[in-house]
Design an enzyme around this catalytic site. Structure first.
Site, PDB file in Angstrom:
ATOM      1  N   LYS A  21      -7.795  22.578   5.399  1.00 26.42           N
ATOM      2  CA  LYS A  21      -6.364  22.843   5.112  1.00 26.42           C
ATOM      3  C   LYS A  21      -6.170  24.261   4.604  1.00 26.42           C
ATOM      4  CE  LYS A  21      -4.462  21.592   0.994  1.00 26.42           C
ATOM      5  NZ  LYS A  21      -3.716  22.672   0.305  1.00 26.42           N
ATOM      6  N   ASN A  22      -6.967  24.649   3.609  1.00 31.00           N
ATOM      7  CA  ASN A  22      -6.681  25.934   2.965  1.00 31.00           C
ATOM      8  C   ASN A  22      -7.050  27.134   3.840  1.00 31.00           C
ATOM      9  OD1 ASN A  22      -5.443  24.677   0.873  1.00 31.00           O
ATOM     10  ND2 ASN A  22      -7.169  24.815  -0.546  1.00 31.00           N
ATOM     11  N   CYS A 115       2.013  22.183  -4.708  1.00 35.57           N
ATOM     12  CA  CYS A 115       1.845  21.196  -5.777  1.00 35.57           C
ATOM     13  C   CYS A 115       2.215  21.817  -7.117  1.00 35.57           C
ATOM     14  CB  CYS A 115       0.401  20.713  -5.835  1.00 35.57           C
ATOM     15  SG  CYS A 115      -0.076  19.718  -4.419  1.00 35.57           S
ATOM     16  N   ARG A 120       2.338  28.945 -11.679  1.00 37.35           N
ATOM     17  CA  ARG A 120       1.481  29.540 -10.641  1.00 37.35           C
ATOM     18  C   ARG A 120       2.024  30.919 -10.266  1.00 37.35           C
ATOM     19  NH1 ARG A 120       0.017  24.953  -6.152  1.00 37.35           N
ATOM     20  NH2 ARG A 120      -1.648  26.427  -5.658  1.00 37.35           N
ATOM     21  N   ASP A 304     -10.061  21.325  -6.964  1.00 37.15           N
ATOM     22  CA  ASP A 304      -9.431  20.353  -6.060  1.00 37.15           C
ATOM     23  C   ASP A 304     -10.118  18.985  -6.085  1.00 37.15           C
ATOM     24  OD1 ASP A 304      -7.714  22.375  -5.376  1.00 37.15           O
ATOM     25  OD2 ASP A 304      -8.719  22.877  -3.503  1.00 37.15           O
ATOM     26  N   ARG A 396       0.316  15.724   3.227  1.00 41.42           N
ATOM     27  CA  ARG A 396       0.411  17.193   3.325  1.00 41.42           C
ATOM     28  C   ARG A 396      -0.950  17.804   3.604  1.00 41.42           C
ATOM     29  NH1 ARG A 396       2.575  20.001  -1.653  1.00 41.42           N
ATOM     30  NH2 ARG A 396       1.647  21.644  -0.409  1.00 41.42           N
TER      31      ARG A 396
HETATM   32  N1  EPU Z   1      -3.174  33.295 -10.662  1.00 39.97           N
HETATM   33  C1  EPU Z   1      -2.463  34.220 -11.390  1.00 39.97           C
HETATM   34  N2  EPU Z   1      -1.860  35.247 -10.712  1.00 39.97           N
HETATM   35  C2  EPU Z   1      -1.951  35.369  -9.363  1.00 39.97           C
HETATM   36  C3  EPU Z   1      -2.682  34.411  -8.620  1.00 39.97           C
HETATM   37  C4  EPU Z   1      -3.291  33.384  -9.304  1.00 39.97           C
HETATM   38  O1  EPU Z   1      -2.359  34.130 -12.614  1.00 39.97           O
HETATM   39  O2  EPU Z   1      -1.389  36.314  -8.809  1.00 39.97           O
HETATM   40  C5  EPU Z   1      -3.828  32.178 -11.378  1.00 39.97           C
HETATM   41  C6  EPU Z   1      -3.202  30.842 -10.958  1.00 39.97           C
HETATM   42  O3  EPU Z   1      -2.043  30.559 -11.694  1.00 39.97           O
HETATM   43  C7  EPU Z   1      -4.309  29.880 -11.231  1.00 39.97           C
HETATM   44  C8  EPU Z   1      -5.564  30.698 -10.895  1.00 39.97           C
HETATM   45  O4  EPU Z   1      -5.162  32.060 -10.954  1.00 39.97           O
HETATM   46  O5  EPU Z   1      -4.331  29.544 -12.588  1.00 39.97           O
HETATM   47  C9  EPU Z   1      -6.158  30.399  -9.529  1.00 39.97           C
HETATM   48  O6  EPU Z   1      -5.193  30.585  -8.522  1.00 39.97           O
HETATM   49  P1  EPU Z   1      -5.574  30.944  -7.020  1.00 39.97           P
HETATM   50  O7  EPU Z   1      -4.722  32.070  -6.593  1.00 39.97           O
HETATM   51  O8  EPU Z   1      -7.055  31.060  -6.884  1.00 39.97           O
HETATM   52  O9  EPU Z   1      -5.129  29.615  -6.275  1.00 39.97           O
HETATM   53  P2  EPU Z   1      -4.060  29.453  -5.136  1.00 39.97           P
HETATM   54  O10 EPU Z   1      -4.233  30.486  -4.096  1.00 39.97           O
HETATM   55  O11 EPU Z   1      -2.708  29.235  -5.735  1.00 39.97           O
HETATM   56  C10 EPU Z   1      -5.652  27.999  -3.685  1.00 39.97           C
HETATM   57  C11 EPU Z   1      -5.543  26.687  -2.977  1.00 39.97           C
HETATM   58  C12 EPU Z   1      -5.559  25.570  -4.004  1.00 39.97           C
HETATM   59  C13 EPU Z   1      -6.855  25.665  -4.801  1.00 39.97           C
HETATM   60  C14 EPU Z   1      -6.982  27.043  -5.444  1.00 39.97           C
HETATM   61  C15 EPU Z   1      -8.283  27.247  -6.180  1.00 39.97           C
HETATM   62  C16 EPU Z   1      -4.268  27.200  -1.022  1.00 39.97           C
HETATM   63  C17 EPU Z   1      -2.985  27.098  -0.299  1.00 39.97           C
HETATM   64  N3  EPU Z   1      -4.310  26.650  -2.228  1.00 39.97           N
HETATM   65  O12 EPU Z   1      -4.504  28.066  -4.531  1.00 39.97           O
HETATM   66  O13 EPU Z   1      -5.556  24.366  -3.280  1.00 39.97           O
HETATM   67  O14 EPU Z   1      -6.837  24.680  -5.808  1.00 39.97           O
HETATM   68  O15 EPU Z   1      -6.869  28.053  -4.428  1.00 39.97           O
HETATM   69  O16 EPU Z   1      -9.359  26.999  -5.351  1.00 39.97           O
HETATM   70  O17 EPU Z   1      -5.244  27.722  -0.513  1.00 39.97           O
HETATM   71  C18 EPU Z   1      -5.209  22.048  -3.013  1.00 39.97           C
HETATM   72  O18 EPU Z   1      -5.732  22.173  -1.896  1.00 39.97           O
HETATM   73  O19 EPU Z   1      -4.919  20.936  -3.531  1.00 39.97           O
HETATM   74  C19 EPU Z   1      -4.888  23.255  -3.752  1.00 39.97           C
HETATM   75  C20 EPU Z   1      -4.074  23.270  -4.808  1.00 39.97           C
END
Ligand code: EPU
Length: 416
Positions: A21-22, A115, A120, A304, A396
């Site tokens: 998915k990601n 989610c 975030r 996750d 999803r």
């Molecule tokens: N963060 C910041 N600022 C930013 C970006 C991130 O403070 O500009 C913080 C976030 O708030 C969080 C942490 O850094 O506390 C990690 O965030 P990250 O950017 O790594 O996660 P993401 O891109 O929002 C993706 C996956 C998530 C998965 C995380 C961590 C996608 C669409 N989502 O989220 O997947 O948990 O990386 O591996 O790729 C899921 O599949 O259920 C899911 C939530």
């Protein structure tokens, strides 16, 4: 939508794992960067992918998607204003920012959804876009990015963010000159998106390491690319294998090295694990011992799978704990599991679970994708009927979960 599950601990069999998915939710928006028609394989048939494909069509791309194969014909002319409200339905839609910036140097888009796991922010994405040359205007619900031109630069991420690493790769791949991203995330999905960009002619070094170097290229060409399998989907079924009492659950079509943090944990608590080139089997043959898990960026234990493994902890004698360090509020499943009689408590960012507790049937509500998966696993543990409302959130991100669970012996049906 609701799901009805008649629990049965004796589950066994083989589950074929779908595309990640990601990876898919980043690779689909990344297609915008390409000037020619292309083919992507192993694209999971999940609601987040359907939503992105709807947006791609609204943008003007030609889409042909069947049997997990996606053929895309680029839009003749891209309108930088993405009007679609569907953007609000998922997180991955924010990758249009990187791809539109990379391709036409501007975009106006609604803020992405996804989610609810606490706050975030996307400050690392925006700081990086600014360093590449973009000007940014934000309102509560919308964001407008514009660059006269994008120029390679050096970016240090304050945290190895998955989303920021990918978005900045997308913006930099066609920028002028060299971009270096430091402290970047090294999740396999990032390498997958990078490999996709390379397949289109991108020049990227250092994927899978904390420093990625991107030499901007003028254009990207057609390719035929296959997405990696979903390690989180595989991990979900492996944890089910540790809960169930059958002859074991095997996940196939998965690279076992993506799941070492999970398989090491399962081995340490006493599960029988067999690993071959593309398969992992988990079997529970004896009582398991309690464990203490801390979620971390890859290669650490994935956030996750954090909610999901707390269900296994309810079936282990003694107290186990799971500390969530990535998101501030990934705990929506706790109150639902308590309705089933589970003994969980939350202190700061750590869930403590005392077992063994038999779980009783209940009417539950799924608040987020992985929380929903946790509730489904919990529902397999009692012989009554459990109803889970808002199961749409599971759909999803998991491909054909009803069919796959039925395939290993679970009585589960969707109720409209
Ligand atoms: N963060 C910041 N600022 C930013 C970006 C991130 O403070 O500009 C913080 C976030 O708030 C969080 C942490 O850094 O506390 C990690 O965030 P990250 O950017 O790594 O996660 P993401 O891109 O929002 C993706 C996956 C998530 C998965 C995380 C961590 C996608 C669409 N989502 O989220 O997947 O948990 O990386 O591996 O790729 C899921 O599949 O259920 C899911 C939530």
């Amino acid at each position: 939508m609701k799901v009805k599950i008649r629990g049965k601990k004796h589950l066994e069999g083989i589950v074929a794992i779908s595309g990640s998915k990601n990876s898919a939710v980043a690779i689909i928006p990344a297609v915008i960067l390409c000037d020619e028609p292309l083919t992507i394989r192993n694209v999971p048939d999940i609601h987040d992918v359907q939503t992105l494909l709807d947006i791609m069509q609204e943008i003007g791309c030609g889409i042909d998607y069947k049997d997990n194969v996606l053929k895309v014909t680029p839009a003749k002319k891209l309108n930088y204003r993405i009007q679609s409200e569907k953007v609000k339905k998922l997180r991955g839609s924010y990758y249009f920012m990187g791809s539109f910036l990379g391709k036409i140097h501007k975009i106006s888009i609604f803020s992405s959804g996804g989610c609810n796991l606490g706050n975030r922010p996307i400050n690392y994405h925006l700081d990086g876009f600014r360093k590449l040359g973009a000007k940014i205007q934000e309102t509560d619900h919308q964001i407008f990015l514009k660059a006269h031109k994008l120029t390679g630069t050096e970016i240090d991420l304050g945290f190895p963010s998955v989303g920021a690493t990918i978005n900045l790769m997308l913006a930099a791949v066609r920028a002028k000159g060299t971009t270096v991203i430091r402290n970047c995330a090294i999740e396999p999905e990032i390498t997958d998106v990078g490999d996709f960009l390379i397949a289109m002619g991108g020049d990227i070094q250092g994927l899978g390491t904390p420093t990625i170097t991107i030499e901007g290229v003028k254009r990207l060409h057609s390719c035929d690319y296959t997405i990696i399998s979903d390690r989180i989907e595989a991990g979900t079924y492996l944890i089910l294998g540790a809960i169930a009492t059958g002859k074991g659950i095997t996940v196939k079509e998965i690279d076992p090295k993506f799941l070492i943090s999970l398989t090491d944990t399962l081995i340490a608590i006493g599960c029988d694990i067999t690993i071959s080139e593309k398969e992992i089997t988990v079997r529970r043959t004896k009582p398991l011992t309690p464990c203490s898990i801390v979620t971390k960026p890859y290669p650490g234990f994935p956030t996750d799978l954090g909610q999901i493994i707390t269900v296994l902890m309810t079936q282990i004698e003694g107290t186990s704990q799971m500390k969530e360090t990535i998101f501030s509020n990934r705990f929506s499943h706790i109150e639902e599991l308590k309705k089933m009689g589970a003994n969980l408590s939350l202190l700061d960012d750590t869930i403590y679970v005392s077992g063994i507790t038999p779980l009783k049937s209940a009417n539950l509500y799924a608040y987020d994708l992985r929380g929903a998966a946790a509730l489904v696993l919990a529902a397999t543990l009692n012989r009554g009927n459990t109803i889970i409302d808002n199961i749409d959130v599971l759909l999803r991100g998991y491909e054909k979960p009803i069919e796959k669970l039925q395939g290993i012996g679970l009585k589960i049906e969707l109720l409209e």
